[in-house]
Design a protein around this motif. Structure first.
Motif, short mmCIF file in Angstrom:
data_model
loop_
_atom_site.label_atom_id
_atom_site.label_comp_id
_atom_site.label_asym_id
_atom_site.label_seq_id
_atom_site.Cartn_x
_atom_site.Cartn_y
_atom_site.Cartn_z
N ASP A 166 -59.74 -7.36 20.24
CA ASP A 166 -58.52 -6.81 19.66
C ASP A 166 -57.34 -6.81 20.60
OD1 ASP A 166 -59.35 -5.90 16.98
OD2 ASP A 166 -60.87 -4.99 18.23
N ILE A 167 -56.96 -7.99 20.96
CA ILE A 167 -55.71 -8.15 21.68
C ILE A 167 -54.61 -7.40 20.96
CG2 ILE A 167 -55.33 -10.23 20.32
CD1 ILE A 167 -53.54 -11.28 22.32
N HIS A 168 -53.76 -6.78 21.72
CA HIS A 168 -52.54 -6.17 21.20
C HIS A 168 -52.78 -4.96 20.34
CE1 HIS A 168 -50.62 -10.17 22.05
NE2 HIS A 168 -50.05 -9.31 22.84
N ILE A 169 -54.03 -4.58 20.21
CA ILE A 169 -54.29 -3.33 19.52
C ILE A 169 -53.54 -2.23 20.25
CG2 ILE A 169 -56.32 -2.71 20.87
CD1 ILE A 169 -56.12 -2.37 17.12
N ILE A 177 -50.69 -1.82 20.82
CA ILE A 177 -49.42 -1.39 20.24
C ILE A 177 -49.60 -0.17 19.34
CG2 ILE A 177 -47.60 -2.10 18.67
CD1 ILE A 177 -47.82 -4.88 19.76
N LEU A 178 -50.75 -0.09 18.72
CA LEU A 178 -50.99 1.05 17.84
C LEU A 178 -51.29 2.30 18.67
CD1 LEU A 178 -53.16 -0.74 15.16
CD2 LEU A 178 -50.76 -0.17 15.04
N GLN A 179 -51.26 3.42 17.99
CA GLN A 179 -51.42 4.67 18.73
C GLN A 179 -52.87 5.04 18.99
OE1 GLN A 179 -49.25 6.19 15.59
NE2 GLN A 179 -47.50 6.90 16.79
N ALA A 180 -53.73 4.65 18.07
CA ALA A 180 -55.13 5.00 18.24
C ALA A 180 -56.00 3.89 17.68
CB ALA A 180 -55.44 6.32 17.53
N ASP A 185 -58.92 2.35 15.60
CA ASP A 185 -59.51 2.81 14.35
C ASP A 185 -60.94 2.32 14.16
OD1 ASP A 185 -59.10 0.20 13.84
OD2 ASP A 185 -57.83 0.50 12.10
N TRP A 213 -51.44 -15.59 19.94
CA TRP A 213 -51.19 -15.47 18.51
C TRP A 213 -52.27 -16.18 17.72
CZ3 TRP A 213 -48.05 -12.43 15.97
CH2 TRP A 213 -46.84 -12.01 16.52
N GLN A 244 -55.44 -14.40 17.58
CA GLN A 244 -55.42 -13.25 16.68
C GLN A 244 -55.44 -13.66 15.22
OE1 GLN A 244 -52.16 -10.58 17.28
NE2 GLN A 244 -52.94 -9.09 15.80
N ILE A 281 -48.09 -20.38 12.63
CA ILE A 281 -48.63 -20.97 13.85
C ILE A 281 -49.83 -21.85 13.55
CG2 ILE A 281 -49.75 -20.42 16.03
CD1 ILE A 281 -47.96 -18.02 16.27
N TRP A 330 -45.33 -7.09 15.22
CA TRP A 330 -46.70 -6.94 15.69
C TRP A 330 -47.39 -5.80 14.96
CZ3 TRP A 330 -49.65 -10.03 18.40
CH2 TRP A 330 -49.09 -10.90 19.36
N TRP A 331 -46.72 -4.69 14.97
CA TRP A 331 -47.28 -3.50 14.34
C TRP A 331 -47.68 -3.80 12.90
CZ3 TRP A 331 -47.05 1.61 16.69
CH2 TRP A 331 -47.65 2.61 15.90
N GLN A 342 -48.36 -6.58 11.53
CA GLN A 342 -49.52 -7.46 11.43
C GLN A 342 -50.82 -6.72 11.78
OE1 GLN A 342 -49.31 -10.98 13.84
NE2 GLN A 342 -51.23 -11.79 13.03
N LEU A 343 -50.74 -5.84 12.76
CA LEU A 343 -51.92 -5.10 13.15
C LEU A 343 -52.38 -4.16 12.04
CD1 LEU A 343 -50.97 -4.42 16.84
CD2 LEU A 343 -52.95 -5.72 16.03
N GLN A 353 -54.24 -6.15 9.57
CA GLN A 353 -55.57 -6.45 10.05
C GLN A 353 -56.48 -5.23 9.88
OE1 GLN A 353 -55.02 -8.43 13.71
NE2 GLN A 353 -57.12 -9.17 13.85
N TYR A 403 -56.41 4.45 9.30
CA TYR A 403 -56.36 3.01 9.46
C TYR A 403 -55.03 2.41 9.00
CZ TYR A 403 -57.26 2.24 4.47
OH TYR A 403 -57.17 2.20 3.09
N HIS A 425 -52.29 3.62 9.97
CA HIS A 425 -51.43 3.77 11.15
C HIS A 425 -50.00 4.12 10.79
CE1 HIS A 425 -54.50 2.34 13.94
NE2 HIS A 425 -54.82 1.45 13.03
#
Lengths: 240, 240
Positions: free
Chosen positions: A81-84, A86-89, A91, A125, A128, B86, B125-126, B128-129, B132, B231, B233
């Motif tokens: 989970d690259i870039h996870i 960015i989220l706060q927690a 899941d 990218w 992901q 991409i 990003w957010w 997209q996350l 996911q 989840y 977020h």
DNA sequence: CGCTAGCTTGACAGCCATCAATTGGTGTGG
DNA sequence: CCACACCAATTGATGGCTGTCAAGCTAGCG
């Protein structure tokens, strides 16, 4: 100067030697973990990015009733989970399935790499997006495939992913998944997974035992699964 | 100067007026589509990024046997697979479920925005996350929840998502999904979806009719679903 | 040599699919 | 205004896939 991570990302973009060296250098913070160790637990605050260099891991969620659903398998070279970050927690939780060596890249270093090297950004990218594509494919399996098809489909996916990182050939590869783990990934019970596995073995289509997979009739397996590997977005295609 | 898209992304990062204006400006290329129109078909080469401004859409895949599995719902403000560009080919289709107005942002413009505005990058990003994360949650539902729980969970999710974009209140919102669409999303048959819906109505927990949802007992619904909105977020939490 | 985790097998039950038919609502054309 | 077509919703009957429960079995390991 190269490792599973570098090789994996190289498949997603044409990285030059400098970029490969940067990636390899970022993997200096290593940990050896036994099977069943947690990398991340649900609710954690995200910080470093983990990369699996050896061994297998899986992501999962626990339901109120105690049931477990595995939502992803991570093979050597895969991001957790690259870039996870960015989220706060977080899941969901991530744990190793085998003895594994894991690199943890500090978040700051990841961001520096992204700033400095557009080609790396693109490879990240891509990686992901492929993960997301795999998730979608799992939804399809869970929703519309019967148990045999589901098992067959997962085996096809994992075999191709292993082959693409050079860990499979001749329709054979390591597959360190207990039937209980398979059940939790496929939305079935261990008992039923067992029956399906035996039936596939009896039909001489594939065999899973002692932690390794042997595909006896690739075409038949792919046909049972309704497998179309496009969703893996690999540069090298083909199964049979 | 603002639209569903801008409002949605604003929930994912603190955008200033300039950034909001840039986003709104990017949405100048509008199309009105009827229900059942395709935005993207599997196999297409990706180019522009689509954003739903009004109406609903869904992503789906078709299986060899002709079955359909819906893999995502897109509400006003949602991207249709940002950055899918991409990859080399789209691996699923997207179609409208209602009359909809859709903006198509040229890929080049998206990239320019990302270059120029780090805060927008982060909001993308957010977004997209979160998508996911929703996919993962669907996997859990399909794998481990029974039909009533599955229906309840989806209704919770969609209600919260609608509320978060200002399209729901008082435990009521528009929900333009036929039972056939629900079945294809939940991995059930239309017949069974019907039975589940009737049982939920009989229990006075929720009611879905004429394209709108009414949640009569939010707590009970969330409990049936085993719903935990983390989840999604969202900055604003809470269901009841 | 005993322990334990994982695998295997059988019997039975239940959830949900399948098949089939009816109703209701909406748009279209006569 | 009615006849008709068509899609969505509804209901009943039946069956099968998969879950549940329970009990052996096997193999690796201390």
């Amino acid at each position: 100067m190269s490792n599973a991570f570098v090789r994996h990302l190289s498949g997603y973009g044409h990285l030059d030697d400098t970029e490969k060296a940067l990636l390899a250098g970022a993997c200096r913070n290593l940990r050896e973990l036994p099977a069943g160790a947690h990398l991340i637990r649900e609710g954690d605050e995200p910080d470093p990015v983990f990369v699996i260099l050896e061994g297998w891991a899986c992501g999962y969620k626990i339901l109120p009733d105690g049931g477990r659903q595995i939502i992803s398998f991570m093979l050597p070279g895969d991001f957790c989970d690259i870039h996870i970050a960015i989220l706060q927690a977080i899941d969901h939780s991530i744990m190793t399935l085998t003895k594994a060596t894991v690199a943890s890249l500090p978040r700051a270093e990841m961001e520096a790499l992204i700033q400095a090297r557009p080609m790396l950004t693109q490879a990240f990218w891509w990686s992901q997006l492929v993960d997301q594509s795999i998730s979608r494919s799992w939804i399809v399996s869970m929703g519309r495939r019967k148990s045999v098809e589901r098992v067959a489909h997962l085996m096809c996916e994992l075999y191709i992913r292993m082959r693409n990182i050079g860990l499979a050939s001749d329709h054979e590869c390591r597959m360190p998944l207990t039937q209980l783990v398979l059940a939790d990934a496929l939305g079935l019970t261990p008992v039923h997974v067992n029956r399906v596995l035996r039936s596939l073995k009896a039909a001489k289509v594939m065999e899973l035992s002692h932690g390794s997979l042997q595909i006896l009739e690739p075409e038949k397996l792919a046909q049972i699964a309704g497998f179309d590997g496009n969703y893996l977005h690999e540069r090298v295609h083909g199964f049979v």
